[in-house]
Scaffold this motif. Sequence first.
Motif, mmCIF file in Angstrom:
data_model
loop_
_atom_site.group_PDB
_atom_site.id
_atom_site.type_symbol
_atom_site.label_atom_id
_atom_site.label_comp_id
_atom_site.label_asym_id
_atom_site.label_seq_id
_atom_site.Cartn_x
_atom_site.Cartn_y
_atom_site.Cartn_z
ATOM 1 N N PRO A 6 48.110 -45.257 -79.780
ATOM 2 C CA PRO A 6 47.753 -45.263 -78.359
ATOM 3 C C PRO A 6 48.781 -44.493 -77.534
ATOM 4 O O PRO A 6 49.960 -44.472 -77.867
ATOM 5 N N HIS A 7 48.310 -43.866 -76.486
ATOM 6 C CA HIS A 7 49.120 -43.102 -75.531
ATOM 7 C C HIS A 7 49.780 -41.871 -76.143
ATOM 8 O O HIS A 7 50.665 -41.291 -75.541
ATOM 9 N N ASN A 21 44.480 -38.007 -73.571
ATOM 10 C CA ASN A 21 44.473 -39.327 -72.955
ATOM 11 C C ASN A 21 44.517 -39.235 -71.427
ATOM 12 O O ASN A 21 43.685 -39.830 -70.748
ATOM 13 N N ASP A 77 40.134 -42.983 -66.707
ATOM 14 C CA ASP A 77 41.341 -43.574 -67.264
ATOM 15 C C ASP A 77 41.130 -45.078 -67.411
ATOM 16 O O ASP A 77 41.129 -45.819 -66.435
ATOM 17 N N TRP A 116 43.717 -44.215 -75.046
ATOM 18 C CA TRP A 116 42.893 -43.184 -75.654
ATOM 19 C C TRP A 116 41.974 -42.594 -74.587
ATOM 20 O O TRP A 116 41.635 -43.274 -73.607
ATOM 21 N N PRO A 117 41.535 -41.351 -74.766
ATOM 22 C CA PRO A 117 40.561 -40.782 -73.825
ATOM 23 C C PRO A 117 39.316 -41.670 -73.775
ATOM 24 O O PRO A 117 38.823 -42.111 -74.813
ATOM 25 N N CYS A 171 35.811 -44.950 -76.434
ATOM 26 C CA CYS A 171 37.253 -44.852 -76.660
ATOM 27 C C CYS A 171 37.435 -43.888 -77.836
ATOM 28 O O CYS A 171 37.177 -44.241 -78.987
ATOM 29 N N ASN A 231 39.471 -40.773 -80.084
ATOM 30 C CA ASN A 231 40.753 -40.213 -80.508
ATOM 31 C C ASN A 231 40.889 -38.763 -80.057
ATOM 32 O O ASN A 231 40.000 -37.943 -80.321
ATOM 33 N N SER A 232 41.996 -38.432 -79.417
ATOM 34 C CA SER A 232 42.245 -37.048 -78.995
ATOM 35 C C SER A 232 42.198 -36.087 -80.175
ATOM 36 O O SER A 232 41.723 -34.955 -80.044
#
Length: 128
Positions: free
Chosen positions: A29-30, A35, A60, A65-66, A117, A119-120
């Motif tokens: 995360p982050h 994100n 946001d 996560w984005p 949610c 994953n980048s």
Amino acid sequence: MRKEHKDKLKNKLDETSYEVIVNKGTERPHSGQYNLHFEDGTYTCKSCGAALFTSDSKFDAHCGWPSFDRAIAGDTVKEVFDDSHGMRRTEVVCAQCEGHLGHVFNDGPTETGQRYCINSVSLDFQGK
């Protein structure tokens, strides 16, 4: 995901992207580049290039996560039941290549009620 596609991705993707997209992993995360990314454009599948989400649907969620409240069209992502890790969730995969993107939850703050949610490392971005 077909074996020949997995083999192609082994040479195309970095180790973290491969782990997430092919082996259904999760980035920390982050840590992802998208994100807190809010430029205008389209988020595409890093594996196959399919258009998945637009910046208009991004928000946001403070989850690390984005997050998006909807996919571009009903058929760009598929939702799959996921009971891994002792949880009952809905996995999101690219409809075109079946690469793992993340999960969708019914706690989104917009009128859709959805929070994709993602994953980048499963995404690329094309600005307007």
